[in-house]
Scaffold this active site. Structure first.
Site, PDB file in Angstrom:
ATOM      1  N   ILE A   1       0.848  -1.196   0.000  1.00 47.74           N
ATOM      2  CA  ILE A   1       0.000   0.000   0.000  1.00 47.74           C
ATOM      3  C   ILE A   1       0.878   1.239   0.000  1.00 47.74           C
ATOM      4  CG2 ILE A   1      -1.793   1.263   1.247  1.00 47.74           C
ATOM      5  CD1 ILE A   1      -2.629  -1.452   2.440  1.00 47.74           C
ATOM      6  N   CYS A   2       0.604   2.132  -0.934  1.00 45.82           N
ATOM      7  CA  CYS A   2       1.379   3.371  -1.071  1.00 45.82           C
ATOM      8  C   CYS A   2       0.689   4.476  -0.269  1.00 45.82           C
ATOM      9  CB  CYS A   2       1.487   3.752  -2.546  1.00 45.82           C
ATOM     10  SG  CYS A   2       2.441   5.253  -2.836  1.00 45.82           S
TER      11      CYS A   2
END
Length: 313
Positions: free
Chosen positions: A240-241
């Protein structure tokens, strides 16, 4: 005739000496009056306050003029000696010689600045940037850090389980307090991702969180397990960014609930969609997610938290 001239000459010299003595006495009297605080109409005591009498004040703080056997002025020598004695005894700013300006005025200024030796040492440490030795300071141990993590997670787990709004729920992985599985049930109903969930029959988004030993001072590692998502700030391997999941963007004030809600918002903002062509071999793995997350952090450290060039991912 010669006798008369000699008599006149002696008389003239006699009167001249008397005049000089008289003028000398007047000057000495004026000096004594000034030193004692003489005013226009009288003489005041010029000891500390230098209060003049009558028509005006005298010279403040000036000691009386004293002379030795040879007529030399001893006032400055006396004032300097008293000032030095005051500085050595710590009697700063008081006494007859408080305002005397003499050769030792720097000594008095240093004494005023320093104060007590303890204050002086403390100020000196502060000005030089030196800190006291840490011999008596106990550094936190690994056991203490683990206790902090356990207490924090227990408190957060209790808080999360109190919520009955149905947005998400938490399960411990094999009763491990330090690894959670989170089921996110609700996203924005007006989003494309919510429509995909309804069409595919996906009930929730399954997330996995692992908490390091120094949590909450370091962020947890969070990744998506199922379903496989395109866009929505979800990277290869399910990484997840999100800036708040990085060491620089993390704060110990963030809670697990805040992280989940932020992910839900990012999923919609990034126009996430469910990949309907997922094959079994394309499932997310932890090792793949960790490698992808490291690349994401490296890229954003280079460009900042803005959209990087497409060639850098």
């Amino acid at each position: 005739m010669a006798a008369i001239l000699r008599r006149l000459l002696r008389s003239k010299n006699h009167h001249g000496e008397r005049g000089r003595d008289k003028n000398k006495n007047i000057r000495l009297s004026a000096s004594v009056d000034c030193a004692m605080g003489s005013g226009g109409g009288g003489t005041g005591a010029g000891k500390d306050a230098g209060v003049g009498g009558g028509g005006g004040g005298g010279v403040p703080g000036v000691p009386p003029v004293t002379r030795d056997a040879n007529g030399n002025n001893n006032s400055r020598i006396l004032a300097a000696g008293l000032e030095q004695a005051d500085a050595e005894n710590g009697n700063v700013g008081g006494g007859v010689n408080a305002n005397v300006v003499g050769p030792n005025k720097n000594m008095r200024a240093k004494s005023l600045d320093r104060g007590t030796s303890a204050d002086y040492n403390a100020n000196r440490r502060a000005s030089t940037g030196r800190v006291p030795p840490l011999d008596n300071v106990k550094m936190p141990t690994r056991e203490h850090a683990l206790q902090v993590r356990s207490r924090r997670l227990m408190r957060e787990l209790q808080e999360v389980r109190k919520h009955k709004d149905g947005v998400f729920e938490v399960d411990l992985v094999e009763d491990n307090l330090y690894e959670w599985n989170v089921k996110l049930y609700k996203v924005d109903p007006d989003s494309e991702f919510y429509q995909d969930m309804q069409e595919v029959g996906t009930e929730f988004v399954l997330l996995n969180l692992t908490f390091p030993e120094n949590f909450p001072f370091s962020p947890p590692f969070m990744r998506v397990l199922t379903p496989k998502i395109e866009n929505g700030y979800v990277m290869d391997g399910g990484a997840i960014c999100m800036e708040l999941l990085t060491p620089k963007g993390w704060s110990s004030a963030y809670t697990v609930e805040a992280i989940i809600l932020q992910f839900s918002a990012s999923l919609v903002k990034g126009r996430g969609r469910i990949n309907r062509k997922t094959k079994k071999k394309d499932t997310y793995t932890r090792s793949h997610a960790e490698a992808s997350f490291r690349n994401v952090v490296k890229t954003h450290e280079k460009y900042g938290w803005v959209t990087p060039p497409a060639g850098d991912g």
